[in-house]
Scaffold this active site. Sequence first.
Site, PDB file in Angstrom:
ATOM      1  CE1 TYR A   1      -3.648   2.529   0.536  1.00 57.04           C
ATOM      2  CE2 TYR A   1      -2.505   3.209   2.536  1.00 57.04           C
ATOM      3  CZ  TYR A   1      -3.502   3.408   1.594  1.00 57.04           C
ATOM      4  OH  TYR A   1      -4.338   4.492   1.712  1.00 57.04           O
TER       5      TYR A   1
ATOM      6  CG  ASP B   1       5.578   3.402   1.187  1.00 55.69           C
ATOM      7  OD1 ASP B   1       5.835   3.923   2.294  1.00 55.69           O
ATOM      8  OD2 ASP B   1       4.439   3.339   0.706  1.00 55.69           O
TER       9      ASP B   1
ATOM     10  CE  LYS C   1       0.583   4.768   8.502  1.00 49.81           C
ATOM     11  NZ  LYS C   1       0.632   4.189   7.180  1.00 49.81           N
TER      12      LYS C   1
HETATM   13  C1  LIG Z   1       0.004   4.588   5.775  1.00 51.84           C
HETATM   14  C2  LIG Z   1       0.803   4.298   4.567  1.00 51.84           C
HETATM   15  C3  LIG Z   1       0.809   5.145   3.449  1.00 51.84           C
HETATM   16  C4  LIG Z   1      -0.141   6.294   3.313  1.00 51.84           C
HETATM   17  O1  LIG Z   1       0.053   7.275   4.260  1.00 51.84           O
HETATM   18  P1  LIG Z   1      -1.166   8.264   4.611  1.00 51.84           P
HETATM   19  O2  LIG Z   1      -0.549   9.276   5.506  1.00 51.84           O
HETATM   20  O3  LIG Z   1      -2.212   7.426   5.255  1.00 51.84           O
HETATM   21  O4  LIG Z   1      -1.643   8.850   3.320  1.00 51.84           O
HETATM   22  C5  LIG Z   1       1.710   4.884   2.431  1.00 51.84           C
HETATM   23  N1  LIG Z   1       2.543   3.827   2.487  1.00 51.84           N
HETATM   24  C6  LIG Z   1       2.551   2.985   3.527  1.00 51.84           C
HETATM   25  C7  LIG Z   1       3.524   1.844   3.546  1.00 51.84           C
HETATM   26  C8  LIG Z   1       1.673   3.172   4.587  1.00 51.84           C
HETATM   27  O5  LIG Z   1       1.646   2.297   5.593  1.00 51.84           O
END
Ligand SMILES: *Cc1c(COP(=O)(O)O)cnc(C)c1O
Length: 421
Positions: A141, A234, A262
């Site tokens: 994701y 990511d 995060k």
């Molecule tokens: C949470 C998440 C995102 C998206 O971040 P948001 O601040 O919710 O838009 C992207 N990549 C990873 C791996 C994530 O866990």
Amino acid sequence: MTDDALLARANARIPGGVNSPVRAFNAVGGAPFFVALARGAELIDTEGKHYVDYVQSWGASILGHADPLIVEAVQRAAADGTSFGAPTAHEVELAEAICDRVPSVEKVRLVSSGTEAAMTAVRVARGATGRTKILKFAGCYHGHLDSLLVAAGSGVATLGLPGSAGVTPGAVEDTVVVPYNDIPGVDAAFLEHDFAAVLVEPIAANMGLVPPTPGFLDYLRNRSTGMGTLLVFDEVITGFRVGVGGAQERFGITPDLSIFGKVVGGGLPLAAVGGAASIMDHLAPLGPVYQAGTLSGNPLATAAGLAALAQLDQTSYDELERKTAMLVGGLRNVFHDSKISVQVTQAATLSGLFFSTTPVTNYAEAQGADHDRYARFFHGMLDRGIYFAPSGYETSFVSLAHTDAIIEHTLELAAAVATTL
Ligand SMILES: *Cc1c(COP(=O)(O)O)cnc(C)c1O
């Protein structure tokens, strides 16, 4: 105001009653509670019920909730004004703090969400390479931008949507999807396409927790270099959570671009995209790749991010890893004693739980786990005051505020729940 009364009001005015789908508990059934306040490892709902929290804002609250130094930093920043449309010293300091910890990041742009960071990474990769195609992995994701909302794990998997309605075929036609950990699949994709970028969660944490198999990330690095493709890590979950320098430091791999979110925002809306200066300088105002944001580098968010990073060193990560191992080892014992087939996965300070007889290395295998049993486990624990992720496609997060006693208590309750599964 009870949780039920709030949910009724929420459902009347907010689609599904929530502002992010997984919060609605669709994957596990039942109704969500509403958080009134949180301290350390604990959430307290509007009815005064306490929960030990293993969601921790999907890992953002690594120090535990309402960390005193973050709260103080945000209060001080708020008193000086909340948004300006002009640069501030804290933005510079946070950019420096990120670059100091992550050597592959020579320059960084601050944004407000992981989604925005991923969107910017894709755009700058396309701008820098002059190519259009991107490669991603099923179950990874990267936020909800159209072009990456293909086989996107967690939220999307939870709701059983194939990708998403409202995303045009055109938006995803330049996205190629390969199973996670599938080196021959990557090889075949590279033979067919010239990619601008390969995007990967270096530890997949949105299809449950699926660590990379040995050699997978090295292969991505070498193949991308050979093909003039940018490798994008990511690290929205792994960054500043699995170690000072993130997953890239742990695995000793240097990506071209990285995205963070995060933890880096200390629980406020902040994310970042960074990498080699030669790539990042394609961004406006230096280069032709446009990107902007009214609230980018927001004073409250940068203050919170700085206060969080300042409190995290290798000792913190070692401690967090020890606590995570305690939870993981304990859960394995509990299920072993109850003769329940389970894969409790761990990667550094992250852990996941699949009710599966065989190891899970990709999204198809994650989907093959017993998610009904996960839902029963979830509710059994929730009834006893322990909040694990409300979906079997998510990761569990221990914070530095989780004491050994809290984890032991969790394991005692898990042993009771295991007998009911
Ligand atoms: C949470 C998440 C995102 C998206 O971040 P948001 O601040 O919710 O838009 C992207 N990549 C990873 C791996 C994530 O866990």
